[in-house]
Design a protein around this motif. Structure first.
Motif, mmCIF file in Angstrom:
data_model
loop_
_atom_site.group_PDB
_atom_site.id
_atom_site.type_symbol
_atom_site.label_atom_id
_atom_site.label_comp_id
_atom_site.label_asym_id
_atom_site.label_seq_id
_atom_site.Cartn_x
_atom_site.Cartn_y
_atom_site.Cartn_z
ATOM 1 N N GLY A 41 0.825 -1.203 0.000
ATOM 2 C CA GLY A 41 0.000 0.000 0.000
ATOM 3 C C GLY A 41 0.860 1.254 0.000
ATOM 4 N N THR A 42 0.202 2.423 0.013
ATOM 5 C CA THR A 42 0.927 3.698 0.092
ATOM 6 C C THR A 42 0.881 4.194 1.531
ATOM 7 O OG1 THR A 42 0.255 4.188 -2.175
ATOM 8 C CG2 THR A 42 1.111 6.021 -0.881
ATOM 9 N N ASP A 43 2.021 4.165 2.185
ATOM 10 C CA ASP A 43 2.141 4.608 3.595
ATOM 11 C C ASP A 43 1.314 3.728 4.546
ATOM 12 O OD1 ASP A 43 3.701 6.773 2.663
ATOM 13 O OD2 ASP A 43 1.910 7.983 2.335
ATOM 14 N N THR A 44 1.207 2.438 4.237
ATOM 15 C CA THR A 44 0.359 1.552 5.040
ATOM 16 C C THR A 44 1.135 0.500 5.830
ATOM 17 O OG1 THR A 44 0.020 0.135 3.097
ATOM 18 C CG2 THR A 44 -1.661 1.799 3.536
ATOM 19 N N GLY A 45 2.463 0.457 5.672
ATOM 20 C CA GLY A 45 3.249 -0.569 6.356
ATOM 21 C C GLY A 45 3.377 -0.322 7.850
ATOM 22 N N PRO A 46 3.866 -1.328 8.582
ATOM 23 C CA PRO A 46 4.012 -1.213 10.042
ATOM 24 C C PRO A 46 4.839 0.008 10.445
ATOM 25 C CG PRO A 46 4.388 -3.483 9.351
ATOM 26 C CD PRO A 46 4.299 -2.671 8.103
#
Length: 208
Positions: A149-154
């Protein structure tokens, strides 16, 4: 020793913060082995070269298709055998194959407190313009692992910065860099280099 490749598109102020932190011993057990930019005129390449670090441009403009560029980019990153890839203001979409290959070994710095003002279209000054338009009182920056995703990682680290009367997007951008980005990106690299970051699902745990 953590082998790090830094990917950049512009001036490289976050790269400079990393280099300074390594020199000052705030980032330990780490070697910056290469810098890759999509922009041959990026001042970040000069910063790297002046530091004796191999720097190169791999640009989509030099390839006939996005698939060819993606292959060249992954090959370029792989050639450094990095343990960690750091996106420090890199404005090109990362190929899904590369995200999968470097799962939980690629981090990004974003100039907001995710999940606010993030995702597609939120980058650079646009983030700060949106924050001021919404009238928020606190902004900041986030270091996170990169996923599909866009800016969705941990999320690894976040730091808040207060909005002040009279702020313009440019003034706010610089304050967020100075008070948050340049502090938490080096800190995140140091934590990873010393084995203190664990990913558990969509969250991270920072170990003492």
């Amino acid at each position: 020793m953590l082998r790090v490749v830094v990917m950049v598109s512009g001036g490289g102020t976050n790269l400079q913060a990393i280099l300074d932190a390594v020199d000052a011993g705030r980032i330990t057990n780490t070697e910056i082995v290469g810098v890759i930019s999509n922009n041959k005129n990026a001042y970040a390449l000069t910063r790297a070269a002046e530091h004796g670090i191999k720097a190169e441009c791999i640009s989509p403009k030099d390839y006939e298709s996005r698939a060819e560029f993606n292959e060249a980019l992954i090959g370029g990153v792989d050639s450094y055998q990095p343990d960690l890839v750091v996106l420090a203001g890199y404005l090109v979409v990362i190929p899904p194959e590369m995200i999968a290959k470097y799962r939980n070994r690629m981090i990004n710095i974003h100039p907001s407190l995710i999940p606010a003002f993030c995702g597609t279209g939120f980058y650079g000054l646009k983030v700060h313009e949106a924050a001021l338009e919404r009238g928020v009182k606190v902004v900041g920056a986030t270091v996170h692992f990169v996923d599909e995703g866009t800016d969705t990682g941990p999320i690894i680290l976040q730091k808040a910065v207060e909005v002040e009367n009279g702020d313009t997007p440019e003034i706010l951008q610089h304050r967020v860099m100075e008070q948050a980005e340049w502090k938490i990106l080096p800190k995140a690299i140091d934590l990873i280099a010393n084995g203190r970051v664990k990913v558990e699902g969509r969250r991270t745990v920072i170990e003492d």
